[in-house]
Design a protein around this motif. Structure first.
Motif, PDB file in Angstrom:
ATOM      1  N   ALA A 140      49.878  82.765  17.210  1.00 51.25           N
ATOM      2  CA  ALA A 140      51.211  83.115  16.698  1.00 51.25           C
ATOM      3  C   ALA A 140      51.507  82.384  15.390  1.00 51.25           C
ATOM      4  O   ALA A 140      52.070  82.971  14.461  1.00 51.25           O
ATOM      5  CB  ALA A 140      52.277  82.797  17.746  1.00 51.25           C
TER       6      ALA A 140
ATOM      7  N   SER B 164      52.003  84.296  11.878  1.00 51.48           N
ATOM      8  CA  SER B 164      53.344  84.205  11.289  1.00 51.48           C
ATOM      9  C   SER B 164      53.291  84.159   9.765  1.00 51.48           C
ATOM     10  O   SER B 164      54.308  84.313   9.104  1.00 51.48           O
ATOM     11  CB  SER B 164      54.092  82.980  11.818  1.00 51.48           C
TER      12      SER B 164
ATOM     13  N   TRP C 267      55.299  88.149  15.450  1.00 50.34           N
ATOM     14  CA  TRP C 267      54.706  86.871  15.836  1.00 50.34           C
ATOM     15  C   TRP C 267      55.733  85.753  15.871  1.00 50.34           C
ATOM     16  O   TRP C 267      55.563  84.773  16.619  1.00 50.34           O
ATOM     17  CB  TRP C 267      53.517  86.554  14.942  1.00 50.34           C
TER      18      TRP C 267
ATOM     19  N   GLU D   3      56.973  85.479  19.283  1.00 55.54           N
ATOM     20  CA  GLU D   3      56.036  84.778  20.163  1.00 55.54           C
ATOM     21  C   GLU D   3      56.098  83.265  19.928  1.00 55.54           C
ATOM     22  O   GLU D   3      56.047  82.480  20.863  1.00 55.54           O
ATOM     23  CB  GLU D   3      54.603  85.271  19.926  1.00 55.54           C
TER      24      GLU D   3
END
Length: 137
Positions: A12, A16, A27, A30
């Motif tokens: 993640a 990102s 993401w 997450e």
């Protein structure tokens, strides 16, 4: 955290930084599940993203346990905090001021305030002028 959770957090964090705002937003959702010291810079970068939906999602989904982590990041890195604030103002002015979004309603600003990353010394003249302006249609 369990081994698989650490892997998910790492993935993640990496994702990102994806070039697609849609991917960064997905993401980010997450990444919020992992309030760990090493994930804080990734979340902080997302709070200052120019795609306003990303800081808006974070503003809604980050738990209170993120607040001290993000505040500490800002306190430990004053130059980064100033840059973050300047980018927030710049992104708002470049992309969202014309569609009549007041700065106080801009998700990047609201999130920076909520998570202790805003410094009122940032761009005070620009902000004062923009807050006085009437929305342009």
């Amino acid at each position: 955290p369990p081994h698989s959770a650490v892997r998910k957090a790492i993935l993640a964090a990496i994702m990102s930084r994806h070039h697609s705002g849609y991917q960064r937003e997905a993401w980010a959702k997450e990444l919020v599940a992992f309030p760990l010291p090493w994930t804080v810079p990734f979340v902080a970068m997302l709070l200052g993203d120019y795609v306003r939906e990303i800081p808006a999602v974070l503003e809604q989904t980050l738990s209170a346990e993120w607040i001290p982590l993000l505040k500490k990041l800002g306190e430990d890195n004053p130059e980064w905090k100033t840059l973050h604030n300047s980018r927030t103002v710049s992104y708002w002015a470049a992309f969202y001021r014309r569609p009549c979004l007041w700065f106080d309603d801009y998700p990047g600003y609201r999130a920076a305030v909520r998570f202790g990353l805003w410094d009122e010394k940032t761009c005070p003249k620009l902000l004062a002028r923009c807050r006085r302006m009437k929305p342009q249609r």
